[in-house]
Design a protein around this motif. Structure first.
Motif, PDB file in Angstrom:
ATOM      1  N   LEU A  77       0.820  -1.201   0.000  1.00 48.55           N
ATOM      2  CA  LEU A  77       0.000   0.000   0.000  1.00 48.55           C
ATOM      3  C   LEU A  77       0.856   1.253   0.000  1.00 48.55           C
ATOM      4  N   ARG A  84       2.026   1.987  -3.449  1.00 48.11           N
ATOM      5  CA  ARG A  84       0.943   2.531  -4.260  1.00 48.11           C
ATOM      6  C   ARG A  84       0.420   3.867  -3.720  1.00 48.11           C
ATOM      7  N   MET A 131      -1.098   4.364  -1.006  1.00 47.66           N
ATOM      8  CA  MET A 131      -2.435   4.198  -0.455  1.00 47.66           C
ATOM      9  C   MET A 131      -2.377   4.092   1.075  1.00 47.66           C
TER      10      MET A 131
END
Length: 367
Positions: free
Chosen positions: A125, A128, A130
């Motif tokens: 994550l 990315r 995120m």
């Protein structure tokens, strides 16, 4: 009338006789004979100490953990080999502890797997964008804590596993079981002596030295050892070890005597005698029967050459022999010493000196 006067006349006559005896010469006490000898030159004088053959290395074996003794596998005097089981503790508590540690290892491994997956997910994550960097760092810290926790639990499991093995007491080396201090059913603490093992190898003689003579001994001093099983042979030895403190009960100092020769037929527990030469020359000795003592102070009865009166003479003695005892101080070679019946004599008593054949002895003045 004569018959009545006779009983009265008898006591009067007895009184007259007693009065006559009282007016006579006093009765002189008889002079008792006393067998006398002169001190003889002593040959080589040695101190003799009884001892016991022991192993040079005596190990006190104990469990490394506490518990209840469940099995005793050997007897005193039995020969054992290295790593042979000697006794066992009740293994139930140790096994339960081991199972508990095994479960903790499994739980720590499962937790590590979980935090590893969580860390990997937050890494993906983060790549990315995120998840925040702080969320990933938290997951990384949880993973490292789980990894450290697993290492700790594994180490504790290894300790528990070793303790499970400690429930069996094994011989550290080959030897003979010299002493047993526990029985089945006893609860022992960690380090409490269970067996004494006399290891194979060199044999020594353990003796006890008196306080008053301890300073005459030193490590390396040459001695001779006689085994009771071979009374006609003496083996050379030396003092290998001297205890620095006296035994609190016997007030003697323990000493170990090693054999100088390589192979001596000495078995554990055999009785022995250790002969220690006395330093210096001991010139005189008297029969043991001539020696007496009072309050621990030895003395002999010396006959005065002038009037044959007894003189109590304190002496300092050496180690007792089989028939004679050396006199270190207190006597001269020209003295005449009473050699028998010394327990019934008294100071100043007049005696008639005789020899062993009951012939009169003419005392000669000391020069």
């Amino acid at each position: 009338m004569f018959r009545h006067a006779l009983p009265l006349a008898l006591p009067v006559s007895l009184l007259v006789l007693l009065a006559a005896c009282g007016n006579g010469e006093p009765v002189q006490p008889s002079v008792r004979p006393a067998m006398v000898v002169q001190p003889q030159p002593a040959g080589e004088v040695v101190d003799t100490y009884p001892g016991e053959v022991r192993a040079r290395l005596e190990q006190e074996l104990a469990f490394r953990i506490g518990g209840k003794v469940a099995k005793r596998l050997v007897e005193v005097g039995q020969r054992v080999q290295k790593d042979q089981p000697l006794a066992e503790l009740d293994p139930q508590d140790v096994r339960l502890q081991l199972e508990a540690m095994r479960a903790q290892v499994a739980a720590a491994a499962a937790n590590l797997q979980l935090v590893r997956a969580e860390r990997d997910r937050y890494r993906t994550l983060l790549d990315r964008q995120m998840a925040s960097r702080s969320q990933y760092d938290n997951a990384e810290n949880l993973y490292r804590a789980g990894e450290a926790r697993l290492k700790q639990i594994k180490a504790e499991f290894n300790v528990a596993n070793n303790q499970a093995g400690y429930s069996v007491l094994r011989a550290s080396q080959a030897g003979v079981v010299a002493k047993r201090l526990v029985e089945v059913g006893n609860v022992v603490a960690a380090g409490q002596t269970v067996f004494t093992l006399a290891a194979d190898g060199e044999r020594e003689v353990l003796i006890s030295l008196p306080e008053h003579a301890f300073e005459r001994f030193k490590i390396g001093q040459v001695v001779a050892v006689e085994l009771w099983s071979q009374p006609d042979q003496r083996f050379p030895g030396r003092i290998r070890e001297l205890s620095p403190a006296a035994d609190p009960l016997s007030r003697t100092f323990a000493a170990r005597v090693a054999f100088s020769e390589g192979k001596v037929p000495a078995e554990l527990g055999q009785s022995a005698r250790v002969f220690v030469p006395v330093a210096g020359t001991v010139p005189l000795s008297v029969p043991i029967s001539a020696l007496s003592a009072e309050n621990g102070a030895p003395f002999v009865w010396v006959v005065d050459h002038k009037d044959s009166k007894l003189v109590r003479t304190p002496v300092r003695i050496g180690a007792y022999g089989e028939q004679r005892v050396p006199i270190l101080e207190g006597l001269n070679a020209a003295d005449w010493v009473v050699a028998a019946g010394v327990q019934v004599l008294r100071e100043g008593q007049v005696v008639r000196p005789v020899d062993r054949d009951n012939r009169a002895v003419k005392l000669v003045a000391q020069e």
